[in-house]
Each structure stands twice: as structure tokens, then as C-alpha cells.
Design a protein around this motif. Sequence first.
Motif, short mmCIF file in Angstrom:
data_model
loop_
_atom_site.label_atom_id
_atom_site.label_comp_id
_atom_site.label_asym_id
_atom_site.label_seq_id
_atom_site.Cartn_x
_atom_site.Cartn_y
_atom_site.Cartn_z
N PHE A 38 0.83 -1.20 0.00
CA PHE A 38 0.00 0.00 0.00
C PHE A 38 0.87 1.25 0.00
O PHE A 38 0.69 2.16 -0.81
CB PHE A 38 -0.92 -0.01 1.21
CG PHE A 38 -1.86 1.15 1.24
CD1 PHE A 38 -2.96 1.19 0.40
CD2 PHE A 38 -1.64 2.23 2.08
CE1 PHE A 38 -3.82 2.27 0.41
CE2 PHE A 38 -2.50 3.30 2.09
CZ PHE A 38 -3.58 3.33 1.26
N ILE A 39 1.87 1.27 0.90
CA ILE A 39 2.73 2.45 0.99
C ILE A 39 3.54 2.59 -0.28
O ILE A 39 3.67 3.68 -0.86
CB ILE A 39 3.65 2.34 2.22
CG1 ILE A 39 2.80 2.07 3.46
CG2 ILE A 39 4.46 3.59 2.37
CD1 ILE A 39 3.60 1.74 4.68
N LEU A 49 1.43 3.98 -2.93
CA LEU A 49 1.21 5.42 -2.78
C LEU A 49 2.41 6.21 -3.29
O LEU A 49 2.26 7.25 -3.94
CB LEU A 49 0.95 5.76 -1.31
CG LEU A 49 -0.45 5.47 -0.80
CD1 LEU A 49 -0.56 5.86 0.66
CD2 LEU A 49 -1.49 6.22 -1.60
N VAL A 76 2.32 6.31 -6.90
CA VAL A 76 1.28 7.26 -7.33
C VAL A 76 1.84 8.68 -7.28
O VAL A 76 1.64 9.48 -8.20
CB VAL A 76 0.04 7.14 -6.42
CG1 VAL A 76 -0.93 8.27 -6.71
CG2 VAL A 76 -0.62 5.81 -6.63
N ALA A 77 2.56 8.97 -6.17
CA ALA A 77 3.14 10.31 -6.06
C ALA A 77 4.06 10.57 -7.25
O ALA A 77 4.03 11.66 -7.85
CB ALA A 77 3.90 10.44 -4.74
N LEU A 89 -5.39 4.85 -8.08
CA LEU A 89 -5.18 6.26 -7.72
C LEU A 89 -4.63 7.07 -8.88
O LEU A 89 -4.96 8.26 -9.02
CB LEU A 89 -4.24 6.36 -6.52
CG LEU A 89 -4.97 6.15 -5.21
CD1 LEU A 89 -3.99 6.16 -4.05
CD2 LEU A 89 -5.99 7.26 -5.02
#
Lengths: 128, 709, 136
Positions: free
Chosen positions: C38-39, C42, C45-46, C121
Motif C-alpha cells: 500500500f505504501i 502510494l 502514485v506520487a 489512484l
Amino acid sequence: MSLILMLAISIAVAVGVLLVLSRDVFRLIVGLAVLGSATNLIVFAAARPGGLIPAVIEAGATQLPAAAANPLPQALVLTAIVIGFALLCFALVLGAYLARQGGQQNVDRLTAAEPAATDPVKPPVLEQ
Amino acid sequence: MSHASHPESGGSTYLWLAAVPFSLFLLLTWGLSRHALPWQLDIPWIPSLGLSLAFRVDGFSAQMLALITGIGTWVFVYASGYLAHEPRRGRLFVVLILFMLAMVGAVTADNLILLFLFWELTSITSFLLVGFNHEPAEARAASRQALLVTMGGGLAMLGGLVLLGQMAGTWTLSGIVAAGPTLANDPRLPYALVLVLLGAFTKSAQFPFHFWLPNAMSAPTPVSAYLHSATMVKLGIYLMARLDPAFNDLLFWEVMLIGSGTVTAVWAAVLALRERDLKRILARSTVSALGTMTLLIGLPSAGAGLAVVAFMFAHALYKAPLFMVAGNIDHATGTRNIDQLLGLRRAMPWTAAAAVLAGLSMAGLPLSFGFVAKDIIAVAKAESELFTLVSYATVLVNAVAIAVAGVAAVRVFWGPLELPRNQVHEVSWRMLLPPLAIVFLGMEFEFFPALADPLLLAAARSIAPGLGEVSLSAAYDLEALLSATGITALIGLLFFLAWDRMHEALHTLNRFDRYGPAALYDRLLHGLARIAAWHTRHLQHGRVSGYLQLTLAALLSMGMFGWLHTDSRLELTWDWPDHAWAWAVACLLLVAGAAAAATLRTRIAVLMASGLVGYGSAVLFLFAGAPDLALTQFAVETVLVVVAASVLPHYGTAPLQQEPLRASSGVLAAAAGIGFSAAGAFEQSAGEWRTRRVVRSDQPGRGPWPQCG
Amino acid sequence: MTPRSTLLMQSARPLYWMMLAAALWILLRGHNEPGGGFIGGLLAVAGSSLLAIILGIPAALRLQPLAPLPLAMVGVGLAVLSGLAGALHGLPFLTHLWTGIGLSTVMLFDLGVFFAVWGALTGYVYALVDAGETAP
């Protein structure tokens, strides 16, 4: 619970509530974010935080070290963070959409979903 | 508006679906010839809840099954003709089959909860069938009324059945019946019986719930013939008859059944005289017949059991054909108003024949099974001591039944044809064969009662164990019958001749309609809608801040309530963990971010300030043994700011307005700040207490937390 | 498209690769230590959002293994697949299995989460960025 932590959480919650009760749609959404973080902290703090050792079982061991942190609130908070994130992503877009549709950003006037009633019994009809 | 002469519109007429009930009927007869009753089946489902798939078929169930599948076969044939031009007929057939299976389940279920399930399933399918022509508002109102009345009663029945189950310590219907006499002294018994009877009365349209059945006539006629005369409305009778052996001795039970049955029979007979619509006349007389059945169940004598069974059988055999006749007339002429219907025999000879034969049975005249049934009823009533009033009432009821039979079978077919000859025509064979077949079946039982003997006697013994050796054939005594029914027939003839005059006279009753149960139902429903509208208006006003204030206030008062009703105490210390500096930094970040978010005026700045609150809590997680949380929180806050930054253009560029601090918001914020963080402190003390206990009771040396991984 | 600083334009790609590397490292690290799909997702995604904002969505899409929706679908598929492994051994669905050399179905599950987060995302962000370009 350490009094200083409680004080900090109190302030965060109070500010979160103030923002949520604001009439501005953007402040409301930011308020949700602040309130969410503060709530996570309440859950976390409620389970006696203190131990610095992560709740990870060392290689070769079969159980947690006695001084390890409590993994249960961590699991709860982890889920809450992820879901709160998704909720905010949705709320941001919803707010932007509603603000543009309504032509203004006062949440109390964004009533496209709940128009005023015209009949004593029947619900109002949504206009497309 | 006639359809029958047109070529059939495209698609299947689903005639083959009649094979479904017919094969079940064959299965039943095959089973009856091979295996002795009762048949039992029990598959555990949720034993801890007393729920099992328990089925039991005894004589009474077998009779019900014969009606459901036998009449059902002909109803399916009839429906395939009646609905040949209905484009949505596939839907109706699906629900009809579902209904039939639910009925089969309901009359074979031995488990109380299972019985309730099937019972409600028949209500739901009835709702769908009554509302099949859903365009007219009256049809929707009628189907909703049928649903609310029968489902409401069903709910009460569930309560009663659960009470009975708890009192008897068994969840089977047969077990309750066996335990019946031992329950007589239980103080809960009257409540249980009233609740169960509420279910039975609503389902079988007993007074004061008699109003839904005539309204349900907005259903297509095959549905009226099947559900609302032959099968579903008998379900309440079925349940009462089932339970009768257990509670027959109770004065309470007897008074309820005889009282309600008599009132229903008489009142429905009077109301039948007020109707002009052929189907509604028949529906009123069905309610009257159901009242007679309830009355018969209430009679203490064993012969009454046989009477119930025989009358139920006879009623299904004449009422279903009469409904089909009404449907044929409607189909051929486009009206059901008896004022416009005269002399139809010239155009519809076969329908007329079916009507006359069914009418004979309904009037209890010779050449029909109704003749036999009427005699058995007379015997049963003679065996019991009845109040004189009840005896007079039954004469009136029978007389009206004769008059109704006369209207449905004679009046509309004789005399000069009023409608233009080219507008009226005989209907297709699919709509003629079923009523004729059922009527001939009834006649066959009249001439050879021995054919029906085994089925009916087995059925009667199931609900009246004390029944001695009798035979339907033995009861067939022409001379005695004629003298007994002669006077009733005479009054009936008078009623028939004076139908129109009595109809006029009964107009005076109209003024009482607004005090009746039907009006009460309407007022209740309307009141409910008004209350809902009122409270929606005041709770869902469309102001978001109002919603949030209410939610927060409710949450806070719930917390306050909890605090006042437990002995938990606040546990606050000045203790600092080893890495106090990190906590201090985290708290500082938190407070600074919150303060900035509340005061800044540009959106991007407010956004980043709220990110600071997230970072603060992440730092705290990092120094409290939760690096996973910290990492996640950091990542989430970062991505959230990125995401929000790309949404920001949609909110415009004008700075945020300075908002005055409202007193209500300030109070709520302060209360929430103190209350919610204090809740964390309370929880902590409770949590510690529990973990200590777990550690003590668990093996020593184990970590204080449950293992993971 | 509004003009952007040259410095940003030039550093976008290297920054993206660095963030992706960090994301992968977090993903793999999650097996034994804090971190995980998950991290890592993310972070990826960033990185992708950075590219989308600075160089435009097409550039960001080119450097992603799949388009957002298929990527998310592959991710969910991988996660389900990892759960089936246990089911095939007669254990409850999502029971995870380990091999001796540090590989496990958990890793596969994490990879699924990684892809799902990355795909879902970025789909969301690209739509927002796209709408933002045309915002009034």
C-alpha cells in the motif's frame, strides 16, 4: 494517558469540529481530514502507547517481545487511515462538483440533492 | 373490448407450464397409492435457532396438496388462454409457479419458522400477482393493502408461533399439537393464540380484516380463482384447523373462532348484496364461506372436522369455476357490472353451462358436491350446541349464498341479451375447459361420494382425531336433505328475486363506511405518510451544517450517557515516555497545523496545514512502536496534498471568507475536544484492566498481546 | 498547457525513477520489516502524479507498465490469485504459504495491492489533472 497528548488531541478535535461546522465547503472537507487524524490518534492513544519496539516478530522467534507495542490498535488505525484517505479523495471531488453546479461554496445552499418540498406528503422531485 | 376472436399475439402461451402442477398432482396420487400417511422429512438447517427443513404430510396436508396441484393445473390452462394477449404474461407465470411452490411448502411444513417463511412467501407472491396490472392506481393500492394486512398478520403470527414453541419446547407443528393440552395453564397461552389467530384471520380475511379480499380482485382472474378463492385464503383456515385438536377445549379458542366466524359470514353476506361487480360479489361470498369454515373449526364436535374438510373441498370446486366464468364474461364483454349483463347464454352457451353447474354446487342443490357438503355441515351443527343467534345467522348466510349463486349462474345468462350481439362471443377452449372440468369433477364426487371418501376422511381425521367411522356416502340422504335445506332455499330464492331492491335498501349503510376497518386502514396509512413527511421535513432540511450539529450533539450525549452509567474514571498522568522530546515535537506539529488550518485564508495553505496535523500524528506513531502506521500516514498525507492540489482549481481562486465564530459551533467544538479525547482516556483504563486480566489468566511468560503471524 | 519551469521539466523524469525505486524498495522491504504494497503503491502514485502534473498525462502513461484501470485489475487479480494458492492446498482462501528461500504468496498479495493502488489512484489523479487543465 499523558496529559500533554490529550491536550494536543483536544485541540485537534476542536479545530476539526470548527472546520467541519464551517459554511465553506472546502473548509468542511479539510475539517474532515483533521477530525480523521485526531480520531485515529484517540483510538491509538486509548490502547496505552509507550513501547518503542514495533510489533514485528524477530527472525527465529515465535512470539512478540514482551515490551512490543500493541498491534491491535495499529491494525484498526491502519485501516482507518486508508479508508479516510479514500473518503477524502471522494469528498474533494464531490465538493468541487457541487460547488461548480451550485455556483457558490456555502454548504447550506448546496441543496441540489434535497430541493425544498412542494407537497405535504410526497417527497420533492429531483430536477435533472 | 374483446380479444378472444383475434389471432393470438406472438410468443408462447405457456400452456405447457400446466405440466408443472399436473406432474406434482400425479406425484401426489402416486405417493398416496403407494405409501401410508404421514410422510415425514427432516433436514437440520440452523439447529441452534430451532430451524430445520421439517416437512410432514398427513391427510389434511394431502387434501390441501390435491387442491393446490389439481385446481392449479386447470388454473394454469385457464391462464394460458386468459393471458394469450398479455405481453407480460411470462412474468405472471413465473410468480404463479413460485406461489404454487410456496403453497406446497406452507401446507407441508412442520417446522414453525419454516411455516412462517412459506406463509410470507405466499403473501409476497400474492402482492406481485394482485399488482400485476400495475398501471391503475387502485390496483397498486389493492396489492399494497393485501401485502400490508397479510404481512402484518404474518408478523403477529411469527410472534405467536415463537411463544408457542417456547412454551411447548418444540419447534414442530405436530409437536405443538401433541403438547396442546399441557399448555392450557400457561399464562402466556392467550397471548400466543391471539397472535397466531391474527395471522390466520388476516390471511383468511376474517372480520375485521375482511376488506382486503374484494379489493384484491384487481388481480387477473386466474389469480383470483387460484389464490383468492381456492388456495391462499384457505391457509388461515388450514392453520386454525391444524391447531384445533390442541386448543379445542379452551373456551377462549371456541369463542374467538365461533364469534369471528359468525360475524364474518353474516357481514360479508350482507356486503355481497351491496356489490354490482360480479367478481366482487364472488369475493364477498368467498369471505362469507371462509367465515363459515372458521365457525365450523370452532365447533367442539368431531363431526365439525369432517364438515370443514368437505366444505373446503366443495368450495374450491365451485368457487374457482365461478371465478373463471366471471373472467370469461369480462373477457368477452369487457364489463363485470351485473346491470349490463343479461342473456349471455345465447352468446356463451358453454360458459353458461359451467356457471349453472357451479352455481348448483354453491347453492347446495342436488347434482353437486356442494349438496353433500351442506348436509355434513348441517349434521355437524346439529351435534354441537349453538347459540340460537348463530343458527339463524347460518340460515341467512346460506340464503345469501344461494342468491349469489343465482346472480352469477342464472341472472347474467337468462333474459334478453342487452349487449349488441356482435360484441359478445364465446371464449377459447382454454378458458372453457377448466371451469367445466372442475365442475364435472365436483359432480362426480356427488354421484360417487366413495371416490372422495378416503381423501376427505383421512384429512378430517388429521384435524379431528375423535372422528368415528363415517362415510360421505352414508350421509347422502335425499329426503332429509331436501326438508332441511328447503326453507333456506326458499329464503335464498326470495333474496335472489329481491336482489336489486335490497341493493337499494343497503345504500343506507354507506354512511357507516367511514367508521369501518377499511377506512381505519386508510387513515392509518395516510397518517403514517404524514408523520414520515413531517419528520423528514424537520430532520432532512438540506442544511449540511445542521446535519453535522445534530450528529455531533447526538454522539456527545451518547458518550455522556455512557460516562454517567459506568464507573470508569479518567486516568491522566504527567508521565513522560523515554523519547519525550519526540512526542513533544509531534504534539507541537499537531497543534500548529490545527491552528494554521483554522486561521489561514488561502486554500492551498489550509490544505498544507491540515497535512501538518497528519505529519504530527505520523511522528507520534513513529515513536510509539508503529513505524508501519507512520509510513502509511506520511504517504497518505503527501498523496492527499498532491490530489487536493489538482482539485483546487475547481474551487476557484478567491480567498476563503473570514467566518464569524458561531456560539453553537464554539460550544460543540469545545465539548467535542474535551469529550472525545477524554473518551480515549477512559478507554485506556478499561483496556488496561482487561489486558491485565488476560495476562494473569493466560500462560505466564507469554507476551501481553495476542500473537500475530 | 501553462508554461512550467525548465528545472522542473528536466528533473521530473529522474525524480520519477527515484520515487519508483523507493516505492519498489518499500514494497520488498515490507516482507520482513515496516513497509508493503500500500505504501509503495502510494509512493509510485506520487511519482506518476508528479510526471502528470509537470510533463502531462501522456508522458506519465508512457512510463507506467499499464493504463490505470488494467493495472488496478491486474493488481486485484494477483491478490485473488495469491489467495487461491492456499485454497489449492485445502486451506481456507487467503491462507498464505511460504517457501524456504524467503518467497511467499504474501509477496504476491503485496504486489497485487501495489498495482491496485498504483492503478486506481493514478486513474483518479489523471482524471483530476485532466479536468484541472480545462477548469474555468
